[in-house]
Scaffold this active site. Structure first.
Site, mmCIF file in Angstrom:
data_model
loop_
_atom_site.group_PDB
_atom_site.id
_atom_site.type_symbol
_atom_site.label_atom_id
_atom_site.label_comp_id
_atom_site.label_asym_id
_atom_site.label_seq_id
_atom_site.Cartn_x
_atom_site.Cartn_y
_atom_site.Cartn_z
ATOM 1 N N TYR A 75 0.750 -1.123 0.099
ATOM 2 C CA TYR A 75 -0.088 0.057 0.077
ATOM 3 C C TYR A 75 0.931 1.160 0.221
ATOM 4 O O TYR A 75 0.664 2.047 0.800
ATOM 5 C CB TYR A 75 -0.982 0.033 1.268
ATOM 6 N N ASP A 110 -13.577 -16.405 8.783
ATOM 7 C CA ASP A 110 -12.160 -16.130 8.549
ATOM 8 C C ASP A 110 -11.577 -15.693 10.164
ATOM 9 O O ASP A 110 -11.707 -14.514 10.327
ATOM 10 C CB ASP A 110 -12.082 -14.925 7.598
ATOM 11 N N LYS A 138 -1.701 -16.177 9.129
ATOM 12 C CA LYS A 138 -1.101 -15.249 9.853
ATOM 13 C C LYS A 138 -0.090 -16.155 10.825
ATOM 14 O O LYS A 138 1.052 -16.430 10.654
ATOM 15 C CB LYS A 138 -1.881 -14.242 10.415
#
Ligand code: PLP
Length: 438
Positions: free
Chosen positions: A18, A246, A275
């Site tokens: 980003y 999720d 993760k």
């Protein structure tokens, strides 16, 4: 190259998440990282208060994980998973079957969280196809959600969030309002109306509902009431649609229990993990289906699940996952997270009175200071340098999700740094300027 030249090369040639090339704020060059601390080339020792984007649960370079990767690398770094299987995959599979909520035991190893979400969506569609409902190919997701950056995962993330630019290349799904009932307040039934209506209205084309349980991370750091999930499970059962949870961010004790779904005492049909799975050491995620979903797909005309990444079940990542799961099994993280939570609550509650504070919320090892307006990135960098705490605020959210091994003294330092950011001069608020990038 010296440090300056290195950073200059980086600015010109390497894209970061980003971020723009060139006109980008200063960056740190990370040299080594151990435990809770990242050491930079200019001699800073920074507490990693965001667990390197939420994955470094056991702290950096946990010796058990490093050793497991080293040992596996001497035998076999990789082998294709098509036509072969291997012991690291089998052992990690066994460990996961024991560690995951009961009944979730059909595992698809993916190479990142986004890919695990893609797999979950495809599994749901393939399940409905197998059930004789090829028209059921849409999902319902939550506003304010985040499920990843690939096209299929973007399409399930907040429709007004950071991916609006790509609307035309995304598949179209339906969205219900974000649950408003806070995690620490009593449940209110009206909070479920939007979901009920959305599902009822589009039922003929809906395969599944997907959400992040309790903790909506990447699109707003929101913590909502688990009562929502109980209602959602009932709704999905009533209509014969699947529930996908999720748990990529919320899993592995982040919100207190092993998985956030335990706050509601429900089970999904498909879950995504990622993760912290390898303790932040190597990229790996998984999409895990219930026996019912897996059997239905397997017994249908197209019995194969149609997905297969090159690096599926990479042995180094599996070895790291095995070592990481052993740590999750053997360490008393539930108590550690309780201590972190109490300390975060104690330290962050007073920040409600700061002029620029919009909200403060804490759940498990997650502490969020939501500001009315964000400070400049230069001011944030100054706080990071002066306090020795690495924070990575986005939009108006200054948050910590520290490694689960972080000490209470370190939590105090993290909260002090959050306070300092909260006290910085806020930038003027520009309409439509919800910046996700650097
Ligand atoms: C980070 C995240 C993802 C995407 O995972 P990647 O490994 O970055 O692709 C998906 N869902 C949730 C809830 C996440 O927090």
């Amino acid at each position: 190259m010296n440090l300056k030249e290195n950073l200059q090369f980086d600015k010109e040639h390497l894209w970061h998440p980003y971020a723009a090339l060139k006109n980008t704020p200063a960056r740190f060059l990370a040299k080594e990282a151990h435990g809770t601390t990242i050491e930079t080339a200019d001699g800073l020792h920074l507490i990693d208060a965001v667990s390197s984007w939420w994955c470094m649960a056991h702290g950096h370079n946990a010796p058990e994980i490093v050793e497991a990767i080293q040992k596996q690398s001497e035998k076999m770094c990789h082998v294709m998973f098509g036509g072969f299987t291997h012991e690291p995959a089998i052992e990690l599979g066994e460990k996961l079957v024991n560690f995951l909520p009961q009944g979730l035991n059909r595992i698809f190893f993916a190479d990142s969280g986004s890919i695990a979400v893609e797999c979950a969506a495809k599994m749901a569609v393939q399940y409905q196809y197998a059930m004789g409902h090829p028209e059921k190919s849409k999902l319902v997701a939550l506003k304010g959600g985040y499920h990843g950056d690939t096209a299929g995962a973007m399409a399930l993330s907040d429709p007004d969030g950071m991916h609006v630019l790509f609307r035309e290349i995304m598949p179209h799904h339906y969205f219900a309002e974000r649950p408003n009932c806070r995690v620490d307040e009593p449940w209110d039934d009206t909070d479920f109306v939007s979901m009920e209506q959305t599902v009822a209205e589009h039922l003929h084309e809906i395969a599944a509902v997907i959400c992040e349980p309790v903790f909506q991370g990447g699109n707003g750091m929101w913590l909502y009431n688990a009562g929502y999930l109980k209602r959602l499970r009932k709704l999905c059962d009533r209509y014969g649609i699947l529930l996908i949870l999720d748990e990529i961010a919320s899993g592995f004790f982040r919100t207190g229990p092993r998985f956030a779904m335990e706050h509601a005492g429900i089970l999904p049909d498909i879950m995504c993990i990622g993760k912290a799975l390898t303790g932040g050491s190597i990229t790996m995620a998984a999409c895990v289906a219930s026996e019912m979903v897996a059997e239905t797909i397997t017994n249908s005309k197209i019995s194969a699940f149609m997905h297969g990444p090159t690096y599926m079940a990479n042995p180094l990542a599996c070895a790291a996952g095995i070592a990481s799961l052993s740590l999750f099994e053997n360490r008393d993280y539930p108590s550690a997270v309780k201590r972190i939570e109490a300390r975060l609550k104690q330290n962050l509650a007073p920040l409600r009175s700061l002029e620029n504070t919009a909200d403060v919320r804490v759940c498990g090892a997650i502490g969020v200071l939501e500001l009315k307006a964000k400070p400049s990135s230069d001011d944030i960098l100054k706080v990071i340098r002066e306090t020795g705490v690495w924070l990575r605020p986005f939009c108006n959210y200054v948050y910590t999700m520290p490694p689960l091994v972080t000490t209470e003294a370190e939590i105090d330092r993290i909260c002090e740094a959050m306070k300092r950011i909260g006290e910085c001069e806020p930038l003027p608020v520009v309409d439509g300027d919800d910046e996700f990038h650097e």
